[in-house]
Structure formats: structure tokens, C-alpha cells
Design an enzyme around this catalytic site. Structure first.
Site, mmCIF file in Angstrom:
data_model
loop_
_atom_site.group_PDB
_atom_site.id
_atom_site.type_symbol
_atom_site.label_atom_id
_atom_site.label_comp_id
_atom_site.label_asym_id
_atom_site.label_seq_id
_atom_site.Cartn_x
_atom_site.Cartn_y
_atom_site.Cartn_z
ATOM 1 N N CYS A 62 -6.516 -5.208 -7.431
ATOM 2 C CA CYS A 62 -6.406 -4.829 -6.032
ATOM 3 C C CYS A 62 -5.875 -6.000 -5.213
ATOM 4 O O CYS A 62 -5.385 -5.807 -4.118
ATOM 5 C CB CYS A 62 -7.764 -4.372 -5.501
ATOM 6 S SG CYS A 62 -9.117 -5.456 -5.938
ATOM 7 N N HIS A 63 -5.978 -7.195 -5.761
ATOM 8 C CA HIS A 63 -5.501 -8.359 -5.022
ATOM 9 C C HIS A 63 -3.989 -8.458 -5.000
ATOM 10 O O HIS A 63 -3.438 -9.244 -4.257
ATOM 11 C CB HIS A 63 -6.094 -9.633 -5.636
ATOM 12 C CG HIS A 63 -5.739 -9.839 -7.064
ATOM 13 N ND1 HIS A 63 -6.401 -9.192 -8.093
ATOM 14 C CD2 HIS A 63 -4.784 -10.587 -7.638
ATOM 15 C CE1 HIS A 63 -5.851 -9.579 -9.232
ATOM 16 N NE2 HIS A 63 -4.874 -10.411 -8.989
ATOM 17 N N ASN A 106 -12.804 0.022 -5.169
ATOM 18 C CA ASN A 106 -12.563 -0.389 -6.537
ATOM 19 C C ASN A 106 -13.749 -1.163 -7.113
ATOM 20 O O ASN A 106 -14.064 -2.233 -6.634
ATOM 21 C CB ASN A 106 -11.301 -1.252 -6.565
ATOM 22 C CG ASN A 106 -11.075 -1.895 -7.900
ATOM 23 O OD1 ASN A 106 -11.628 -1.444 -8.906
ATOM 24 N ND2 ASN A 106 -10.274 -2.926 -7.924
ATOM 25 N N TYR A 159 0.842 -1.195 0.000
ATOM 26 C CA TYR A 159 0.000 0.000 0.000
ATOM 27 C C TYR A 159 0.878 1.246 0.000
ATOM 28 O O TYR A 159 0.557 2.242 -0.642
ATOM 29 C CB TYR A 159 -0.920 -0.023 1.216
ATOM 30 C CG TYR A 159 -1.978 -1.090 1.128
ATOM 31 C CD1 TYR A 159 -3.131 -0.873 0.387
ATOM 32 C CD2 TYR A 159 -1.815 -2.315 1.740
ATOM 33 C CE1 TYR A 159 -4.103 -1.846 0.277
ATOM 34 C CE2 TYR A 159 -2.774 -3.296 1.651
ATOM 35 C CZ TYR A 159 -3.920 -3.065 0.910
ATOM 36 O OH TYR A 159 -4.866 -4.048 0.789
ATOM 37 N N GLU A 208 -0.698 -16.916 -9.665
ATOM 38 C CA GLU A 208 0.295 -16.124 -10.383
ATOM 39 C C GLU A 208 1.705 -16.472 -9.942
ATOM 40 O O GLU A 208 2.668 -15.859 -10.371
ATOM 41 C CB GLU A 208 0.039 -14.633 -10.147
ATOM 42 C CG GLU A 208 -1.242 -14.171 -10.790
ATOM 43 C CD GLU A 208 -1.483 -12.685 -10.536
ATOM 44 O OE1 GLU A 208 -0.595 -12.021 -9.994
ATOM 45 O OE2 GLU A 208 -2.565 -12.215 -10.900
#
Length: 159
Positions: free
Chosen positions: A127-128, A119, A96, A154
Site C-alpha cells: 500500500c506504500h 489493508n 489511486y 526502493e
DNA sequence: ATTTACAATATGA
DNA sequence: TCATATTGTAAAT
């Protein structure tokens, strides 16, 4: 304008305005049901792109192309945050604090969290991929499960 | 109009 | 480890 997007993780729902993709809901998570009086001609074209991009992200890849996003609902600060999030590549994360720096508000880390929560287009606006400092997980509106699942897919390892 | 509570972080004790 | 100041928004007073 509401269109469904079937994926291996369930059916997402995309909301389109005249300008582009305005909102994306998680599977089975129907929050708002506004009357779909508008039917932009481009919606079906946008929808193809949205579907492709969404599936690529769910597969842990980097979307080749994104539909136009209608971010007119947010404040300027929020749009800056979302725009910064779009620059994060698959497999990368940002804290952040780093997002706050990226938009020239180095002390607004908390406000960044607020913007992420507001969002309207999760997953596509990643946002994840925003973690707290030191790689800890923060929170997530639609459930931490999604956050963890997407990150693992990912290839991001959580400490 | 003021106060709180948030998906935070750096700093000082 | 805990308390606090800081920052943008929204919701409650």
C-alpha cells in the site's frame, strides 16, 4: 497464531489463520491481541516465507515468493484492490486512480484509498507504493515516515 | 435508514 | 485555487 519477525527496522508481528497470513503489524505496533488458540501446522513454513519476503521488501527488492494470504476478512472490492497492489513491482508506483482503473472501477479512486487503509498486511501488500496523482504523497495509517522510508529504499524519488 | 468522513480525482469556475 | 460530484466502507445519528 502470532509470530514475531525481527528486522533491521524493528520487530514485526505476523498473524496466521488456517488459510495463511492474515495480518501483519508494524514494529511495536500491537493493535489486536486475539487469543492464539489455532496453531496451523503450516504456520512455521509460511512464517519462513513471510520473513524472507518481508526482509526483501524492506531491502527494496522484489520478493521471490510470498506466503498464502488470508484475505477473507475483506469485502470483494477490497480484495480486488489488494490483489491489484500485489502486482506493483519494487521501484514502481501507482496512483489511486490507476489502481481504480486496474480493478475496473475507474471512478472509485476514493474507495481505493479506503481499501488501502483497511489493508491488514502492509509492506507485503504494498500500500506504500500507492501515491496520489502527480506523485504526491497521500496518507498512511501507520505513519508517513514508513511510507517515505520504504519508497526511498526502493529508489523512488518523490517530487 | 440517512448522513458523514476518509490515504482521491476530474472537471468547471 | 476552490467547490463539487462520484465511489465503497465504516462509524455516527
Amino acid at each position: 497464531m502470532k509470530l514475531a519477525i525481527p528486522t533491521v527496522d524493528g520487530e514485526f508481528t505476523a498473524h496466521y489463520s488456517e488459510r495463511g497470513l492474515a495480518q501483519l503489524d508494524f514494529a511495536g505496533d500491537q493493535r489486536s491481541h486475539s487469543s492464539d488458540t489455532l496453531a496451523p501446522a503450516r504456520a512455521s513454513e509460511w512464517h519462513k516465507t513471510t520473513t524472507l519476503a518481508l526482509k526483501e521488501i524492506l531491502a527494496g527488492k522484489n520478493p521471490a515468493k510470498l506466503p498464502p494470504l488470508d484475505l477473507s476478512c475483506g469485502t470483494e472490492f477490497q480484495r480486488r484492490v489488494w490483489n491489484a497492489l500485489l502486482k506493483i513491482r519494487a521501484g514502481k508506483t501507482q496512483s489511486y486512480g490507476q489502481v481504480a482503473e486496474a480493478i475496473n472501477h475507474p471512478r472509485s479512486t476514493r474507495a481505493v484509498g479506503g481499501a488501502c487503509g483497511a489493508n491488514p498486511i502492509p509492506v507485503i501488500v504494498p500500500c506504500h507504493r500507492v501515491l496520489a496523482a502527480k506523485g504526491r504523497l497521500g496518507g498512511f495509517s501507520s505513519g508517513l515516515d514508513w511510507k517515505v522510508k520504504l519508497l526511498n529504499r526502493e529508489g523512488i524519488q518523490l517530487c
